[in-house]
Design an enzyme around this catalytic site. Structure first.
Site, mmCIF file in Angstrom:
data_model
loop_
_atom_site.group_PDB
_atom_site.id
_atom_site.type_symbol
_atom_site.label_atom_id
_atom_site.label_comp_id
_atom_site.label_asym_id
_atom_site.label_seq_id
_atom_site.Cartn_x
_atom_site.Cartn_y
_atom_site.Cartn_z
ATOM 1 N N ALA A 1 46.435 69.848 70.817
ATOM 2 C CA ALA A 1 45.033 70.026 71.189
ATOM 3 C C ALA A 1 44.864 69.675 72.660
ATOM 4 O O ALA A 1 45.626 68.880 73.207
ATOM 5 C CB ALA A 1 44.131 69.134 70.333
ATOM 6 N N HIS A 2 43.856 70.272 73.271
ATOM 7 C CA HIS A 2 43.566 69.974 74.676
ATOM 8 C C HIS A 2 44.785 70.241 75.558
ATOM 9 O O HIS A 2 45.308 69.347 76.225
ATOM 10 C CB HIS A 2 43.120 68.518 74.851
ATOM 11 C CG HIS A 2 42.018 68.107 73.934
ATOM 12 N ND1 HIS A 2 40.781 68.698 73.940
ATOM 13 C CD2 HIS A 2 41.961 67.145 72.975
ATOM 14 C CE1 HIS A 2 40.004 68.116 73.032
ATOM 15 N NE2 HIS A 2 40.694 67.192 72.431
ATOM 16 N N GLN A 3 45.260 71.469 75.531
ATOM 17 C CA GLN A 3 46.417 71.819 76.357
ATOM 18 C C GLN A 3 46.109 71.543 77.835
ATOM 19 O O GLN A 3 45.019 71.847 78.312
ATOM 20 C CB GLN A 3 46.798 73.282 76.162
ATOM 21 C CG GLN A 3 47.445 73.587 74.822
ATOM 22 C CD GLN A 3 46.491 73.570 73.660
ATOM 23 O OE1 GLN A 3 45.304 73.786 73.830
ATOM 24 N NE2 GLN A 3 46.987 73.312 72.477
#
Length: 219
Positions: free
Chosen positions: A143-145
């Protein structure tokens, strides 16, 4: 190891649709049992700041494929995180334990039998470690690359300069988490806000400078 590449444990708020994507599939009945227990489930996740890296390759059929094998450090970090999650949940009085890499829910002895319960928890953790992180066997997600358009001072090692402007295309700015020099290992919201604000100020300065260089209009 004091290298800022450890892990965090979070208790996420998850809806049934998201939660069921992490459940193991052995057969319909087991999956139904898991799903019906979600309302009584305490969910913890281990978040690792990864040291490894991956790449996007073009497959033979022309479609992009993500290749991101876990390095040894990240595997150990995640395994340690899962162990802590299990011990936290057991200490909170859980009646059973579940792990996405296992086929079904594992019942624990009651808290009135602490020795038996401790043995069962240790056995569960040993089973989790023995499963490991073989591809497609354990639900892993990202998540949240961050950092896919890395900011830096060296054009040979980064995509944008410290002002968030592309090295290769003047006037092109990147103003989100992809400009991170490296993944932060935590929720990036505030840092992303800060980068976007900084990029906006740099765009304003560049626009004012460009306007001042324009020839004066003549009537």
């Amino acid at each position: 190891q004091n290298d800022h590449y450890g892990l965090k444990i979070e208790c996420p708020l998850v809806h049934p649709g998201l939660m069921t994507t992490t459940l193991s599939w052995a057969d319909p009945k087991a999956f139904k049992r898991w799903t019906l227990e979600l309302r009584r489930t305490m969910c913890l996740i281990a978040i690792a700041r990864d040291k490894g890296s991956g790449e996007v390759r073009i497959h033979n059929d022309g479609t992009p494929r993500v290749y991101y094998p876990l390095c040894k450090h990240d595997e150990e970090s995640l395994a340690l995180g899962i162990e802590h999650c299990v011990r936290i949940i057991a200490a909170a009085g859980a009646e059973s334990l579940a792990y996405g890499g296992m086929a079904d829910i594992v019942q624990l002895p009651p808290t009135s039998k602490p020795e038996e319960r401790a043995i069962a928890v240790d056995r569960f953790i040993a089973d989790v470690r023995s499963i490991g992180f073989a591809p497609f066997k354990v639900p892993l997600f990202s998540a949240h690359q961050m950092g896919t358009c890395q900011m830096g001072s060296d054009p040979g090692k980064s995509v944008v300069n410290p002002s968030c402007e592309s090295w290769e295309c003047s006037g092109l700015y990147v103003a989100d988490a992809s400009a991170f020099p490296t993944p932060s290992g935590s929720n990036p919201m505030m840092t992303t806000y800060a980068i976007a604000h900084m990029a906006a100020q740099n765009i304003k300065v560049a626009a004012i400078k460009a306007a001042s260089n324009l020839p004066s209009a003549r009537l």
